[in-house]
Each structure stands twice: as C-alpha cells, then as structure tokens.
Scaffold this motif. Structure first.
Motif, PDB file in Angstrom:
ATOM      1  N   GLU A1261      21.122   6.629  21.283  1.00 54.35           N
ATOM      2  CA  GLU A1261      21.452   7.716  22.334  1.00 54.35           C
ATOM      3  C   GLU A1261      20.205   8.459  22.562  1.00 54.35           C
ATOM      4  O   GLU A1261      19.210   8.527  21.851  1.00 54.35           O
ATOM      5  N   LYS A1262      20.017   9.295  23.714  1.00 51.28           N
ATOM      6  CA  LYS A1262      19.028   9.758  24.066  1.00 51.28           C
ATOM      7  C   LYS A1262      18.959  11.276  23.372  1.00 51.28           C
ATOM      8  O   LYS A1262      17.865  11.628  23.153  1.00 51.28           O
ATOM      9  N   SER A1263      19.999  11.825  23.133  1.00 53.78           N
ATOM     10  CA  SER A1263      19.882  13.228  22.510  1.00 53.78           C
ATOM     11  C   SER A1263      21.019  13.381  21.419  1.00 53.78           C
ATOM     12  O   SER A1263      22.183  12.898  21.772  1.00 53.78           O
ATOM     13  N   ILE A1264      20.595  13.816  20.393  1.00 59.71           N
ATOM     14  CA  ILE A1264      21.637  14.053  19.194  1.00 59.71           C
ATOM     15  C   ILE A1264      21.453  15.535  18.810  1.00 59.71           C
ATOM     16  O   ILE A1264      20.189  16.036  18.390  1.00 59.71           O
ATOM     17  N   GLY A1265      22.439  16.049  18.798  1.00 58.58           N
ATOM     18  CA  GLY A1265      22.306  17.533  18.103  1.00 58.58           C
ATOM     19  C   GLY A1265      22.855  17.492  16.908  1.00 58.58           C
ATOM     20  O   GLY A1265      23.601  16.913  16.405  1.00 58.58           O
ATOM     21  N   LEU A1423      16.074  14.717  19.291  1.00 59.48           N
ATOM     22  CA  LEU A1423      16.915  15.181  17.910  1.00 59.48           C
ATOM     23  C   LEU A1423      16.818  16.699  17.885  1.00 59.48           C
ATOM     24  O   LEU A1423      15.710  17.382  17.721  1.00 59.48           O
ATOM     25  N   THR A1424      17.687  17.512  17.999  1.00 61.55           N
ATOM     26  CA  THR A1424      17.740  19.124  18.038  1.00 61.55           C
ATOM     27  C   THR A1424      18.524  19.537  16.984  1.00 61.55           C
ATOM     28  O   THR A1424      19.862  19.201  16.822  1.00 61.55           O
ATOM     29  N   ARG A1437      25.480  12.978  21.257  1.00 60.72           N
ATOM     30  CA  ARG A1437      26.346  12.968  19.967  1.00 60.72           C
ATOM     31  C   ARG A1437      25.751  14.420  19.048  1.00 60.72           C
ATOM     32  O   ARG A1437      24.690  14.822  19.389  1.00 60.72           O
ATOM     33  N   ILE A1438      26.827  14.768  18.444  1.00 62.71           N
ATOM     34  CA  ILE A1438      26.458  15.787  17.501  1.00 62.71           C
ATOM     35  C   ILE A1438      26.779  15.196  15.965  1.00 62.71           C
ATOM     36  O   ILE A1438      27.593  14.467  15.488  1.00 62.71           O
ATOM     37  N   LEU A1439      25.620  15.573  15.237  1.00 61.73           N
ATOM     38  CA  LEU A1439      25.832  14.977  13.916  1.00 61.73           C
ATOM     39  C   LEU A1439      26.015  16.418  12.939  1.00 61.73           C
ATOM     40  O   LEU A1439      25.082  17.691  13.183  1.00 61.73           O
ATOM     41  N   VAL A1440      27.047  16.540  12.381  1.00 58.98           N
ATOM     42  CA  VAL A1440      27.453  17.612  11.439  1.00 58.98           C
ATOM     43  C   VAL A1440      27.081  17.678  10.164  1.00 58.98           C
ATOM     44  O   VAL A1440      27.450  16.610   9.477  1.00 58.98           O
ATOM     45  N   LEU A1441      26.204  18.321   9.614  1.00 62.24           N
ATOM     46  CA  LEU A1441      26.106  18.254   7.947  1.00 62.24           C
ATOM     47  C   LEU A1441      26.911  19.421   7.368  1.00 62.24           C
ATOM     48  O   LEU A1441      26.897  20.522   7.728  1.00 62.24           O
ATOM     49  N   ILE A1446      26.819  13.952   5.325  1.00 59.68           N
ATOM     50  CA  ILE A1446      27.254  13.750   6.868  1.00 59.68           C
ATOM     51  C   ILE A1446      28.647  14.118   6.854  1.00 59.68           C
ATOM     52  O   ILE A1446      29.597  13.424   6.276  1.00 59.68           O
ATOM     53  N   ALA A1447      29.220  15.157   7.415  1.00 62.94           N
ATOM     54  CA  ALA A1447      30.496  15.474   7.600  1.00 62.94           C
ATOM     55  C   ALA A1447      31.194  14.891   8.774  1.00 62.94           C
ATOM     56  O   ALA A1447      32.253  14.228   8.764  1.00 62.94           O
ATOM     57  N   GLU A1448      30.391  14.948  10.052  1.00 60.99           N
ATOM     58  CA  GLU A1448      31.077  14.423  11.321  1.00 60.99           C
ATOM     59  C   GLU A1448      29.855  14.030  12.198  1.00 60.99           C
ATOM     60  O   GLU A1448      28.907  14.410  12.323  1.00 60.99           O
ATOM     61  N   PHE A1449      30.309  12.964  12.758  1.00 66.40           N
ATOM     62  CA  PHE A1449      29.494  12.232  13.862  1.00 66.40           C
ATOM     63  C   PHE A1449      30.039  11.668  15.007  1.00 66.40           C
ATOM     64  O   PHE A1449      30.628  10.666  14.972  1.00 66.40           O
ATOM     65  N   ASP A1450      29.775  12.463  16.247  1.00 66.21           N
ATOM     66  CA  ASP A1450      30.559  12.009  17.326  1.00 66.21           C
ATOM     67  C   ASP A1450      30.058  12.680  18.631  1.00 66.21           C
ATOM     68  O   ASP A1450      29.293  13.688  18.555  1.00 66.21           O
TER      69      ASP A1450
END
Length: 1472
Positions: A1261-1265, A1423-1424, A1437-1441, A1446-1450
């Motif tokens: 993807e272009k952008s991951i938070g 990646l922000t 997408r959002i990556l939650v740590l 890695i707790a969540e990724f969607d």
C-alpha cells in the motif's frame, strides 16, 4: 692561643692522621649548632604561633626527649662548674672553658623547652630540632676523633682534660640518643583540623610516607577507596574561592581605572586596560610557588660545588705525594653534595607540581562557574567543545608550564655562575684560568638568542592556528556525536567524515611546520654547550701558544658546560611553553570576560498588587547585536491565573518564556516576576542520576508529596516497569526513558518544587492523548494540583483552551491578541478563524501534539523500556566486552552507573608500544634508534679526544698539533649536532604519521559503530578520546620519546665511559642497575594505575559539564547553581585525589633513583682515588665529569619513562575505541526501492528480547499508519528498516531483496525518515539540507517552499547561507522539524518514514505539511508513526503495536469496526 686558633696546616692537612686544634674544636665547632638555633628561633616561633594544629598529649617519647635534653644541659654546665672549681683552686682555665659550656648549656635548655612548646602547638616532628641535633652530632665528631687519637697515642692527660673528656663522651652519647629520638614522630594532636599532614620531617624530606602506598599499588590493583583525602588547601572549593576573589578584585580595579580619577592623563593612558587573569593567578598561587623557587635557588648554587670538587680531585690525582684521606674526603663530599641537591630539587618539584595541580583546579572551577552565567550570545561564540578544550587542554598547559617556570630566572643565573667559574677556577689559583677566552663562548650564546626568539615567535603563531583547527574539530565532533543517529539514518557519514578529515589535515599540516622549527631549535640548543666549549677552548689555545689545555681546565670547564646544558636546553622549551600558554591564557581570559546575564533584568520583589507577572513595553533579543525576537510586549498575569500562549512555529512562544526567566537580553521595558519559578522546557532536560533525584532536584524529601506528584504526572505505571523503580539510574540525556517519560519527569520536578509560578513550554506535546488529558486535569488545569498557582502554558493544542483563564496570541514576536477563550471568539480576528477551522479536531489536537522533538535522542531505550531483560543485559554487561563503560540500574547491592566506571588493571603491555611503533612505521623506529646511537657515539668521541688532548705533553711551555686537535674536536661535535637535527625531525615526522593513522582509525570506527554503543556511552567519554587523547598523541608523546631516547643513551654512554676509565666500576654497576630497575618497576605499577584512575575520573568532569551547559536555563530557573557547582567541585576533587599521589610517586621515585646516580658519582670518584697510581688526570676528569651529569640523566630518564608509560595509555584508549564492534557491510551493491514487504523481528543487544516480535506482515500500500502507546515499539520498528537494529530472526525485504544483503549506505540513502529528533548541525542551512551538494539551488528552494520555510529563509540576509548555530539553537524546534521535512523533499526516495515528525508544529502548519506529504509523496510508500490519529485516518492501513508485538493490522474502518485497541485509542481522541 692565636697560634692554634683556626688551623695548623701540618696538624690538619699535610698529614696521614689529620686532627683539629683544641681551640677550633672548642669555639667554632661547638658554637655552630647554637648559632643555627638562635638564628632560626624567631622565625620558627612566629610560624608556630600562626599554625593551628591542636595539642599533643604528653607521651613517653616526649618525656624521654625532655629527660635527655635536661641531662645534656646538666653535662654542659658540669663543665662550667668544673671551670669555676679550677678557678677556686687557683688554676686559671682559658676563657673558652667558661663561654662554650655556658652557650651550649643555654642552647640545649632552649631546645628542650622548644620540644614542649612544639608539643603544645601540635608539631609531630620538628625539622628545626632534627637539623639542630644533627649539626650538634656532626660538629662533635671532630673533638670525638681527636680525643680517641689522643687516648690511643698514650699521652698522659691532666685531671682537667680527663674530666672534660669524660663529660664530652657522655655529652656525645646523649646527643646521638636525642638525634635518634627526634627522628620519631609524635601521635596526632587533638582537635587537629582536617587535611593536616601527619608525616614526619625526615619522611617529608625523603617522601618515605609514600612507600606504604607504593607497596599497596605493587601488591594489588588500586581503587578509589585506597586514595587519601585531599589536604584542605587542595580542595576545589577553597582554591576556586580564592581565585574568584582575586579575579573579581582585578575586574573591580579595572572598572575603577576606567571610571575613576579626574586626571585626564591617567584615564587616557590606562582606559584601555582589560582585567588580567594572569594577575589573579599570580596573587592566588604566587606565594606558595615562591617557596619552590627558594628551593630551586639553593639547588642551583649547590650544583656548582661538585665541579670545584672535581678540580680538587684532579689536582689530588696529579699530586702523587698527597695523603690518601684527601681523595676519600673529596669523594665523600661529592656524594653528600649530590644527595643534598637531590633532596632539595625534589622539594622544589613538589611545590611546583602542587601549584600546577591547584592552578588546573582553579581554572576548571572558574570556567564552570562562568558557564552558568554567560549570556546566550556568548554561549554561541563558545560552544561546548571549545569550553571543554579550555578545561582540558588549556588548563593542562598551565599545569605543564608551572613545573619548569623557574627556569626563566634559574637558567640565566646558572649561565652567569658557570661563566664566572670558567673565567677563574676558585680552587685552582695556581693555574692560569681560561679568562677572557670565555667571552668567545658568551658571544656564541648571544648570537643564538635572536635565532631562538624567532623560532619561539613562529611557534606561537603556529600554536594559535593549530588551536583554532583543534577547536573547530572538537566542535564538529561534539555535534556529530550528538546527532550520530541522524547521520546514520540519512547515510551522511561520508560527508561529515570528509569535513573532520579536512580540518584534521590542516591541523597536522601546522604540526608539521612546528616540527621543522622544533628540530632547528633542538639542533641549536643541544649544540650550544658544545659550540660554547669549542670556541672557548679554540680561542684560549690559539690566542697564545703558551696557553695549554690540561685535564683540570678541560674537564672542570666541561662539567660546567654540562651544567649549562640543562638550562640552555630547558629555556627554549619553557619559552615555547610560555608562548603556548599565553595563547591559552588569552582564550581563558576572553571566555571569562564574556557578558553575563543580568540578574536584575527581571525584577523579583516589586510588582503591582494582585499580579504575579508584569511585562511593560518590553523588547527582547537573544543578543545585543541581534535584532529583537520579541517586540513591545505588554503582559499582566494575575496571581493564580492559568495563561495559554499560542501562535505559529517560530513566532516567539518559547522566547517569551525565556524572557520571563531572564535568559534573553532586555533591550527596553520592565519585567517583574514575583516569587519562585519552576520551568518545564520544551525539550526535557534529564540528569544522569536516579529518577527520584531527577524529580527531587535537590529538594528535601517528602514522601507524601512525592507520591502525589508521581500520581498526578502519570508516572506510577512507568515505575512499575522500571526494575529499580524510582531508584533506577537514568543514563546521560535520559537515554533509558522514552520522550514522553522524560517530559513527565521534567513536569514532576516542577510540581514537586512547589514554586509560585510555573512556566510550561509545551509539555503536553511529547505524550499520548490520554496521558495529556490526565496531566492537564490532574496537574495544570483548573482542578489540578497546581490550582491557585500562576501557570504560563505554551501549547499548540486548542482542546484545553476553553479551560484556561487567559490566552495570549503571538505573531512574529508581538502579542496580536489577548483575552479569554470567549473574548477571542467574539473579537473575530485571525485566531477566531483559526479556532473555527479546527473545531472538528478540538478534542484531539489539544495535547496530542505528538512527541516533542527531543523525544528520542536515543531510540533504543524508549521503545524497549517494558522489556525487563534489557535492564538485565545492561546491568550485567559482560566485563570482557570491548567497552568497559556501562550503564547499570539500581539493585540493593548495585552502585550508580557513574561509580561503575572501571578499568582493566594490567601492565601496559609491550603491544601498546608496538602498536604505536607500527603507526610510526617499524623501519623508521629502528632508524631513529640508530641515529641516537650515532649521536652519542659522536659525543663520546669528542670527549675522549679532548681527554687525549689534555694528556699531550707540554714541551717548552707549549702543546703541539693544536690545530689538528681543534679540527677533529669541532668535526665530532658538529656531527653530533647534525645527527640531533636529523633524528628529532625524523621522530617528529613519525609522530605526526602515527597521529594521523590513529585518528583516522578512531574516526572511521566511530562513524560505523552501532547505535547501541552511543546509547550506553556518555558523549563526554568519546569526546575525551578525540580531544585529550588525540592531543597527547599529537603533542605529548613525540617530545616525551625524544627526551627518553636522549636520556637513555646519555646514561648508557656515561656507564660505558666510566667502565672504560675505571674497570673496577663494573663491580658496583650490577647491584646499582638492579636497584635502579627494581625501584622503577615498583613505582611504575603504582604510577600507571594512578594515571588510569585519574584518566577515568576525568571523563565525569566533562560529562557533567556538558550536562550542565545543556540545562543552564533549568538550573538557573530553579536557582540550583550552588549545588551544581558543588557537584562539579566534587568531581574535580575526585580527579585530583588520584593526581596528587601520582605527583608524589614521581618525587618518591626521583629521590630513590637519583640516589643511585649519586652512588655512581661516589664510586667513580672512589675508584679514581683507589686506582690513583695507574690513572692519568685526563681519564679521571673524563670519568667523573660524566658521572656528575648522570644523576640528571637518570632523573629525567625516570620522569620520561614514567611519562611515556602513562601517556602511552592514550594510544591504548584510542585503539580500544578504534576496535569496537562496527556495523556490518557498510558498502555493498545498490538497489532501487519501491515496495515494502517485511517479515521481521529485531534485536538491539545480544540478549535483548525481540522487538517488535511475533509479526509477519507485508504491504504494497501507499500509506501505513503505525500507532501504539508509549513504549510499544513504534520507533524501534522503523529502526529495523534502516538496520539500526539488526534482525535476529526472520527477514525484511524491499523489492523482494533482503535488506541484510544490501550495503548499509545504499540501503539508508534510499530510504528517508523525518525523525522525532530534529537534529541540525552548525553550518549553513544549505549544508544542513544537502551536505553532499548533490542538488541545485532551485531544487533546494523548491523543497523549502514545500516545507513552508521559504518565507523565513528569504527574510534572512544570507538566505541559503544562513548560519545555523550548534544544534540549530537559533531556530525554533518547529522550524528545525520543517528543515527535516525539507531534507526529505530533497531526497525524494520511494520509501518515507515519518517518526511523529510534526511534534512541535502548530495545527495549521501541520495541516499544510500533511498536504505536502500527500501530494509530493503520492507515488511513495509512506509509513507514519503518529499520536494524532486524525492525520492517519485516511491511510490505507493501520498497524497497531502493543508491548513489542503486532496487535492489529487492517484498514482504519475495519479496525474501528472490530472494536479492538485502535478503536479504544480513536474513542479517546473523539474519532469513534
């Protein structure tokens, strides 16, 4: 009587059994001790009256001394009463039998009374009385010998003589007992002040008291606890107080000179006078130093006795009929004279070196104190690196100079005395002296003076230039080490490495020029004694053919020329040192003359009633010469109010807080602040101390208040994960805390201080939104713990603004609007418009101003904080590791990390010398040794030739072949001079070559050392390698080697000459050599450890100093200057505690080794006397004149051996840091980057748990938070992409290529990060954007425009060449963050990482930046890491740590729908 009075030559001298006349024995010999005691008594009583040492209880020793003193008085007066008895018997004894017993009796009674008076004044061992008893015994030896000879001769004696003989024997025995008793010292006195010296007189004279310490150092490795406490006079606090008092007096005198006096002439002459720091130093340290000068004077005079005794010895050898005891007496006198010289010389050195130590302490202390009060503009002109140089290098120059400063007058004095004795030989009146021929030698010396002056002047010029390069190199290194992580992330190491090497190249170029000059100087000064001798002898024998050169003239002259050699060699070095020290003096004086902050610029007492802060028509700037940063400020803050200060980046919000603290120059207007102030800066300042100490900050502990503070500042949960709780040791710059934790500790410090006024510079920007809300509610807000206190809150958030009492809006340094939240909305101006635009984001943006720029000076610790094993690794870091400096945490048995600086105590292995030789080049090293052999061979050749010349027979009053003799002598001497020139230049070139290689290796290694090293090593320690240790390798080791080789070969040639002259000397050479070697080894074990302890204790001085400089505004705000000065003084004292014994160890060794040299003189003379029949005068002259100079050579060989062994530690320290572990594969093949498909796990230390772990994810993807709570591992994850953290399992692929297979430089140069920490380097703005000069000006301007900096840069006169100060201090934090954005826009790589990059930026600019990123990086993978969730809600997408996993990724929508962690965060932020 008169016939016998002084001497009878036939009785005393021209006999095989010498004796003294009775009259001489009973008068002169008997009176000498009395004359000494009565002369010394008034001065000694005055001294005792002034000294306060308590008193000593009457001991057995004191009782016995008194008893024997009384018995001596009784025996003396028994003689007196016997004389009266004879008078009554009508036998009239000579008057001397009345006078002498009376005088001696009164004197011994006085000495007995003095014993008791000394006891009452606390004197444990009396030097005055020891000398008195020694003189008494010595003077009684003549009569004792005489009486024994009379008895053995069997002469019948009268009853009077028998009685007096009996009383004399008793008297003599009592004297010996009294002398022995006086050598023992009394017990320590009661009520003695701290720091008094407990050692006895003889122990002090011979430094015997150091022996136990030397044995201790030989037996086991020395530790801090083995060191003695400092004497009162050597304690930093006392020294700096005296020096500061004198410096203040000097400044006051200068002001008086300028402003006072009505006489125009005086003002005109002296109005330009600046305060002289030199005068202050002289007044403070001069008197103590002069005692050492007095000892030097005596030693200089004594040094001329032995050449005269040599003259007598040669006469004795020539006179075949002379009694043998003459020779033995001459040998004994030579030995005694040499021993006296040794004892006095080392007393002189002790005073000089202690003065040097105090000088360094004083200079360090005044520089530290000054750095706490200088203005910000002055701070810009003197960077941390430069001030550290003032403390280390410049203060050291003073210390080095003081040791030999007396040479300035001693050298001319010795020269004059030598020339006088050369003109006429006092003990050789029968001989024709050299006379006017000496003037030819004087002419040579006079001609050399202008040459050496020119060399000294040129050396000084080079010194100034070299110091300039050194300063700029240290300054640059300081910045590089401060921003090393940024350099690694941007792959800028090659560019900055080139900059350092360019400066270094210039530095070495200047050193090379100095080497040419030093070689010329060495040639001139080593050849000068020979040239003087040559011209003197040549003129003498050529002027008149009747002038013959015999052994006495030649070798007495030669021994005088040898005495001349030392002052003539040292004087140019001292002059050169003075030239260098005067440069240092100017630099120190310039720093101490910097403007200080005006303590009265903020009124503390008088203020309008009801107000806490009042500012009227005030204009402020950061320097008098700079344009104002704040203009026409009018502000009244009521007591107890909460005032918010808002505005765009760079509008002057932080400046306003600084102005209220008195940190800025007030150009006009009035400022008043009532009550105590607490300050929370935008970039949290954390000390290298425990977390609790950071919060208490010197306040008295109060457990209830402390716990409330922790609760309010949300620190309770953090303490649970820190293994030591609040006793956890925080590393330098807070490396083991996250940015948010650092800011909360900073806030807790302010809360605990219970001040009246709180100045809070954007403290909420570095913490999560829910934490920010907690802090505002619990601390800052209307119901927080600070309610009722006056609070000024700088903020970019608008969510809390409705709850504040007043809002101040700043625009371009002026207050544009002011009022309550509702009032500002009603005014409907720019601010109201701004509020309406951002009303939607109101709930979030208040405190989520992301993380402050400072947030991760060290990324490792922040995001792995929850991992207890990290602490375990740090705490038990392997002792065998390359870097033995490590961090520790608190455990019940642990000590603090700064106490655990430890050192591997091993002998300086030959490998270190071998490493240095390899750096010099082994072939060159051998050539240098060979040249020194040749040089000494030429010198021996010249002297043997001279010896042969003096033995040439005199025929008809003349010597033949004079011209040939002079020619060969001249050739050999000049050959020696030429070889000296070649060898010293070769050695200097080798030294420069080694310095270049060692620095290059160190620099190369440090640029490629993993980030983990910098996270656990204080910057001060690394800077110490680049400043102090490189200075030692550049400028200390080469001259030390030069001196060592010189003295070593000199000593060797002396032994060779003596053995060749008197082969019997071989018998004693082995025991003497063993004694010499044993003593030296014994000493070196202790000396080297002391040097290392001193070296290790030096780093904390500079680390603490760097820490202080970065926190001066906080220290001043909390008025903690005094306690910080005390900490600095304590660190200096710790350093001096190991330096003082190292001075004493040199003295202890010097006396013992010179004793060996004195034995060589004794045996050379003794064997010459024994072998008198088979030796000619020329050989004896050659042998003994060489022996006389060996003491000096041995002394210097010891000093230089010791210096070499201790200074070579610098090579070891640099090698150690040049061989630390480096990052793997820096240069490899390059690839393009577009997609990011990681499967990863990372590691920082060998045992560190994986962070983040358990994750397998990929993205096209272009952008991951990337989101997560503080310490979840967000920043650590980005570091894995750059391989700052290497993966221990799994892999990261970019474009399908494993990044572990790509060179680090290629990888990092193709990724771009906008880091949390906006690091800028001093230099132009253009250099900060594009250090490689890869982009055109148009591209740079375009990047500035897109990052919204164009308006600011265009307004600067120098535009792109705008000079950024150290660390970008002259830009606001927000502007620095925008510069980092501009860097990213320039690089335009396919992968962009934003690490909470809009920390210190107002909302409006943040929106513009987000727009720029979306448009300019639309074809990139972004990646922000964000705290402000609204900035990433539109991301793919959002990556939650969470807790390193890695707790969540969607997608954001799916995550909110799933109601997991992300949903909770969004809900907190009002987005769900």
């Amino acid at each position: 009587m008169s016939l016998f009075f002084f001497q009878d030559a036939n009785l005393s001298i021209h006999t095989d059994s010498p004796n003294l006349t009775p009259c001489f024995q009973n008068t002169i010999l008997a009176w000498i001790p009395s004359i000494y005691l009565w002369t010394a008594l008034p001065f000694y009583l005055l001294y005792l009256k002034r000294s306060k040492r308590g008193y000593i209880v009457l001991s057995v020793l004191s009782r016995f001394k008194t008893l024997f003193g009384v018995l001596l008085w009784c025996v003396s007066w028994a003689d007196l009463f016997y004389s009266f008895h004879e008078l009554l018997q009508s036998r009239t004894p000579p008057p001397v039998y009345f006078v002498t017993p009376l005088v001696v009796g009164i004197t011994v009674l006085l000495a007995t009374l003095l014993i008791q008076y000394e006891r009452l004044r606390g004197v444990q061992s009396s030097g005055v009385l020891i000398i008195f008893w020694f003189l008494s015994v010595f003077c009684a030896m003549g009569p004792f010998w005489s009486k024994i000879m009379t008895t053995t001769a069997g002469i019948i004696l009268s009853p009077g003589i028998l009685f007096r003989s009996a009383t004399f024997y008793i008297y003599f025995v009592l004297l010996i007992i009294e002398l022995i008793l006086s050598c023992f010292k009394e017990k320590p006195p009661f009520f003695s002040p701290a720091g008094t010296d407990p050692s006895g007189f003889l122990s002090r004279l011979t430094f015997w008291w150091f022996t136990s310490f030397a044995i201790l150092g030989y037996k086991k490795p020395l530790e801090d606890k083995d060191l003695w406490s400092l004497n009162e006079d050597d304690i930093s606090k006392n020294i700096v107080q005296k020096l500061s008092r004198e410096w203040d007096k000097e400044k006051a005198e200068c002001k008086q000179t300028i402003h006072g006096g009505n006489e125009v002439l005086i003002r005109d002459k002296r109005h330009n006078r600046k305060p002289s720091f030199l005068k202050a130093l002289m007044r403070t340290f001069g008197p103590y130093f002069l005692i050492g000068s007095f000892f030097k004077l005596i030693q200089d005079l004594l040094s001329f006795v032995n050449p005269q005794l040599l003259s007598v010895l040669i006469s004795f050898i020539k006179n075949k009929d002379a009694p043998a005891w003459w020779g033995f007496l001459i040998a004994a006198l030579m030995f005694v004279c040499a021993v006296l010289q040794t004892l006095i010389l080392h007393q002189h050195f002790q005073y000089c070196f202690v003065t040097g130590m105090r000088l360094r302490t004083g200079i360090t202390g005044v520089i530290y104190r000054k750095s706490l009060v200088i203005t910000n503009s002055a701070k810009r002109s003197s960077t941390v690196g430069e001030i550290v140089n003032l403390m280390s290098v410049d203060a050291q120059r003073f210390m080095d100079l003081v040791a030999f400063l007396n040479m300035l007058w001693s050298a001319p004095l010795q020269t004059c005395l030598a020339l006088y004795f050369l003109w006429r030989l006092p003990f050789s009146l029968s001989l024709q002296a050299l006379g006017p021929s000496v003037l030819a030698g004087v002419a040579v010396m006079v001609l050399l003076i202008p040459f050496n002056s020119a060399v000294a002047i040129k050396t000084r010029a080079y010194q100034v230039e070299q110091m300039r390069y050194k300063d700029s190199r240290i300054k640059l290194m300081n910045e590089i080490l401060g921003g090393i992580k940024v350099l690694k992330l941007y792959a800028w190491e090659p560019s900055f490495s080139e900059k350092v090497l360019e400066i270094r190249k210039n530095e070495l170029r200047v050193l090379k020029k100095s080497a040419y000059l030093n070689s010329l100087s060495n040639f001139a000064w080593i050849s000068s004694p020979f040239l003087v001798a040559l011209t003197t002898f040549a003129v003498y024998v050529l002027v008149d053919e009747k002038n013959t050169l015999d052994a006495e003239k030649a070798f007495v002259s030669l021994s005088l020329f040898n005495i001349l050699k030392f002052p003539l060699t040292m004087l140019p070095q001292v002059i050169s040192n003075i030239a260098q020290t005067s440069v240092s003096l100017k630099r120190i004086q310039q720093f101490l003359s910097h403007d200080e902050l005006d303590p009265n610029c903020v009124e503390r007492k008088v203020i309008a009633p009801g107000y806490a802060i009042s500012v009227k028509n005030a204009t402020f700037s950061w320097g008098k010469e700079l344009k104002p940063s704040l203009k026409d400020i009018n502000l009244l803050v009521p007591s107890g109010a909460l005032v918010a200060v808002v505005g765009h980046v760079g509008c002057g919000k932080s400046s306003l807080v600084s102005a209220l603290l008195g940190e800025m120059e007030k150009l006009e207007g009035e400022v008043a602040v009532k009550g105590s102030v607490a300050y929370v800066p935008q970039q949290a300042w954390i000390q290298n101390a425990t977390l609790k100490d950071n919060i208490l900050f010197g306040q008295a502990p109060n457990e209830q208040k402390y716990q409330n503070t922790l609760e309010a500042c949300a620190l309770k949960t953090d303490l649970e994960v820190l293994p030591g709780g609040d006793h956890t040791e925080i590393g330098e710059k807070g490396i083991n805390l996250s940015g948010g934790q650092r800011q909360r500790v900073s806030l807790a410090r302010a809360v605990f201080s219970s001040s009246d006024i709180y100045l809070l510079d954007d403290p909420l920007s570095a913490v999560d939104s829910h934490v920010a809300k907690h802090i505002f509610d619990q601390v800052i807000g209307p119901d927080g713990v600070l309610k009722g206190k006056t609070r000024i809150l700088v903020t970019h958030g608008i969510g809390f603004l409705p709850q504040v009492d007043h809002i101040v809006v700043l625009t371009d340094g002026k207050i544009s609007e002011m009022g309550s939240y509702q009032e500002l909305l009603k005014q409907n101006k720019a601010f109201a418009e701004f509020l309406r635009n951002y009303a939607l984001d109101e709930n979030i943006e208040e405190d989520e101003l992301t993380k402050n720029a400072l947030c991760e000076e060290v990324l490792l610790a922040e995001d792995t904080l929850t991992l207890l094993e990290f602490w375990a690794v740090l705490n038990f870091f392997s002792p065998s590791a390359k870097d033995f400096y490590f961090l520790s945490v608190w455990t019940p048995d642990a000590v603090s990390c700064t106490d655990q600086l430890w050192c591997v105590i091993l002998q300086v292995k030959l490998t270190v010398f071998w490493q240095y030789m390899k750096a010099v080049s082994p072939v060159l090293s051998l050539i240098i040794c060979f040249l020194y052999c040749c040089q000494n061979a030429a010198a021996i050749g010249a002297n043997v030739w001279l010896s042969d010349w003096t033995n040439e027979p005199v025929i008809n009053g003349t010597q033949h072949n004079t011209s040939m003799r002079i020619g060969v002598y001249a050739a050999l001497g000049l050959l020696q001079g030429f070889i000296v020139f070649v060898s010293s230049f070769t050695l200097a070139m080798g030294g420069i070559n080694a310095a270049r290689k060692l620095h290059m290796a160190l620099l190369e290694n440090k640029f490629h050392t993993p980030q983990s090293f910098y996270d656990t090593t204080p910057t001060g320690r690394i800077i110490n390698r680049f400043s102090k240790d490189i200075f030692v390798i550049d400028e200390v080791i080469p001259p030390t080697i030069l001196m060592f080789l010189g003295t070593f070969f000199n000593s060797l040639s002396t032994i060779i000459v003596i053995i060749a002259s008197t082969p019997l000397f071989t018998v004693v050479i082995i025991p003497l050599a063993v004694l010499y070697f044993f003593v030296q080894r014994f000493y070196v074990a202790t000396s080297r450890q002391l040097k290392r302890l001193e070296s290790v204790s030096r780093s904390p001085i500079y680390s603490h100093f760097s820490e202080t400089i970065s926190g001066t505004s906080i220290i001043r705000a909390y008025q903690r200057e005094e306690s910080f000065i005390a900490i600095s003084d304590q660190k200096v004292d710790e350093n001096q505690k190991s330096y003082y014994p190292s001075i004493m160890s040199n003295r202890w060794l010097g006396i013992r080794v010179e004793f060996v040299g004195n034995c060589i003189v004794l045996f050379a003379a003794l064997f010459a006397v024994i072998g008198k029949s088979s030796l000619n005068a020329g050989l004896v002259g050659l042998s003994v004149s060489y022996a006389l100079q060996v003491t000096l050579a041995l002394n210097w060989m010891v000093r230089t051996t010791s210096d070499l062994e201790t200074n070579i530690v610098a090579v070891e320290r640099i090698k150690e840091y040049s061989e630390t572990e480096t990052e793997v594969s820096y240069w490899k093949s390059s690839i393009n980057t577009a997609l990011l498909k990681p499967e990863k796990s990372s590691n920082h230390f060998p045992l560190l748990p994986n962070t983040p772990e358990g994750g397998r994810w990929s993205c096209g993807e272009k952008s991951i938070g990337i989101v997560g709570r503080t310490g979840a591992g967000k920043s650590s994850m980005t570091l894995c992409l750059f391989r700052i953290l290497e993966a221990v399992k799994g892999e990261i692929r970019i474009d399908g290529v494993r990044i572990s297979e790509i060179g680090l430089h290629d990888l990092r140069s193709r990724l771009t990060i906008i880091p949390q920490d906006p690091v800028l380097f001093s230099g132009t703005l253009r250099m900060n954007l594009d250090p490689f000069n890869k982009y055109s000006d148009e591209e740079v301007w375009k990047a500035l425009e897109l990052s919204h900096l164009k308006r600011f840069v265009s307004s600067q006169p120098s535009m792109l060449e705008f000079e950024c100060s150290e660390g970008g201090e002259n830009l606001s934090v927000g502007q620095r963050q925008l510069v980092c954005l501009a860097r990213a826009l320039l690089r335009k790589t396919r992968v962009l990482i934003l690490d909470e990059a809009t920390a210190a930026i107002d909302l409006e600019t943040d929106d513009l930046i987000q727009m720029t990123i979306r448009t300019q990086f639309e074809d990139c993978t972004v990646l922000t890491i964000a705290h402000r969730l609204n900035t990433i809600m539109d991301y793919t997408r959002i990556l939650v740590l969470d807790n390193g996993t890695i707790a969540e990724f969607d997608t954001p929508t799916n995550l909110i729908a799933s109601k997991g962690i992300f949903y909770g965060m969004a809900k907190d932020a009002g987005l769900a």
